[in-house]
Design a protein around this motif. Structure first.
Motif, mmCIF file in Angstrom:
data_model
loop_
_atom_site.group_PDB
_atom_site.id
_atom_site.type_symbol
_atom_site.label_atom_id
_atom_site.label_comp_id
_atom_site.label_asym_id
_atom_site.label_seq_id
_atom_site.Cartn_x
_atom_site.Cartn_y
_atom_site.Cartn_z
ATOM 1 N N SER A 1 8.094 -17.639 -39.227
ATOM 2 C CA SER A 1 7.252 -17.919 -37.847
ATOM 3 C C SER A 1 8.138 -17.685 -36.528
ATOM 4 O O SER A 1 7.553 -17.309 -35.581
ATOM 5 N N ALA B 1 8.853 -14.162 -35.849
ATOM 6 C CA ALA B 1 7.638 -13.725 -35.086
ATOM 7 C C ALA B 1 7.379 -13.971 -33.738
ATOM 8 O O ALA B 1 6.960 -13.317 -32.944
ATOM 9 N N GLN B 2 7.368 -15.429 -33.515
ATOM 10 C CA GLN B 2 7.329 -15.804 -32.113
ATOM 11 C C GLN B 2 8.435 -15.341 -31.262
ATOM 12 O O GLN B 2 8.220 -14.725 -30.136
ATOM 13 N N SER C 1 10.279 -12.228 -31.781
ATOM 14 C CA SER C 1 10.135 -10.913 -31.334
ATOM 15 C C SER C 1 8.802 -10.750 -30.232
ATOM 16 O O SER C 1 8.666 -9.546 -29.843
ATOM 17 N N GLU C 2 7.939 -11.667 -30.165
ATOM 18 C CA GLU C 2 6.562 -11.385 -29.192
ATOM 19 C C GLU C 2 7.306 -11.576 -27.551
ATOM 20 O O GLU C 2 6.780 -11.217 -26.677
ATOM 21 N N ARG C 3 8.504 -12.629 -27.751
ATOM 22 C CA ARG C 3 8.837 -13.085 -26.182
ATOM 23 C C ARG C 3 10.192 -12.270 -25.877
ATOM 24 O O ARG C 3 10.489 -12.188 -24.787
ATOM 25 N N TYR C 4 10.827 -11.407 -26.756
ATOM 26 C CA TYR C 4 12.152 -11.118 -26.335
ATOM 27 C C TYR C 4 12.099 -9.460 -26.948
ATOM 28 O O TYR C 4 11.247 -9.191 -28.036
ATOM 29 N N ASP C 5 12.471 -8.844 -26.179
ATOM 30 C CA ASP C 5 12.933 -7.323 -26.674
ATOM 31 C C ASP C 5 13.662 -7.078 -27.862
ATOM 32 O O ASP C 5 13.271 -6.090 -28.688
#
Length: 181
Positions: free
Chosen positions: A72, A75-76, A78-82
């Motif tokens: 989790s 996943a979070q 990878s949404e906020r960082y490149d």
């Protein structure tokens, strides 16, 4: 690009010291439910670089790293960082690195020049493949061209100790240096 560096070495962490950041909360705190990642991530002194330190040393690191909270968190992140980079402990002797390799999109194998025997590196790579890690390549650190030679000679008998040295105990197993010198 925004980069999150996660100190996933929950046994002998070092990135917080290298970057001069607090380690009172971190990955272990997040994975045990004691804090949210946003409370533990610190900006580094390099633009767009952020660190999630290891946090306090937990009693069972492999259990935390293989749990659903780790997936989790990744996943979070990878949404906020490149880019999300996991700094892992040594492959041999622990379950941690193969666990991390199996849940990562790619793995870079890091080898210390002049200290790691070829057979040890080969065994570690086999272990990563056994865990279904996607090996992208290797990085050779601390290479000194002055001590490098042609071929695969073993030099003048300089020894390094591998194994528990990483944790300060010393395995007592001598390993010859790679290269000449």
């Amino acid at each position: 690009k925004r980069v999150l560096l996660i100190d996933s070495d929950l046994r002998n962490p070092s990135l917080h010291r290298t970057l001069g950041l607090d380690n009172s909360k971190g990955l272990s705190t997040c994975l045990s439910g004691g804090a949210k990642p946003a409370e533990c991530i610190h900006p580094a002194q390099v633009a767009n670089l952020f660190l999630l330190p290891s946090g306090p040393l937990p009693p069972s690191p492999a259990e935390l790293l293989s749990g659903p909270r780790m997936m989790s968190l990744l996943a979070q992140a990878s949404e906020r960082y490149d880019h999300v980079i996991l700094d892992a402990p040594p492959v041999l002797g622990l379950a941690d690195a193969p666990i991390l390799g199996s849940i990562s999109k790619g793995t870079l194998f890091v080898v210390e020049a002049g200290k790691t025997r070829v057979s040890i590196a080969q065994t570690a790579i086999k272990r990563l493949f056994g865990a279904r890690a996607r090996l992208l390549g290797a990085v050779l650190t601390k290479f000194d061209p002055k001590n490098a030679g042609y071929g695969y000679g073993y030099g003048s008998g300089a020894y390094a100790y591998l194994g528990y040295d990483y944790y300060g105990a010393g395995s007592g197993a001598p390993a010859r240096r790679l290269g000449r010198g």
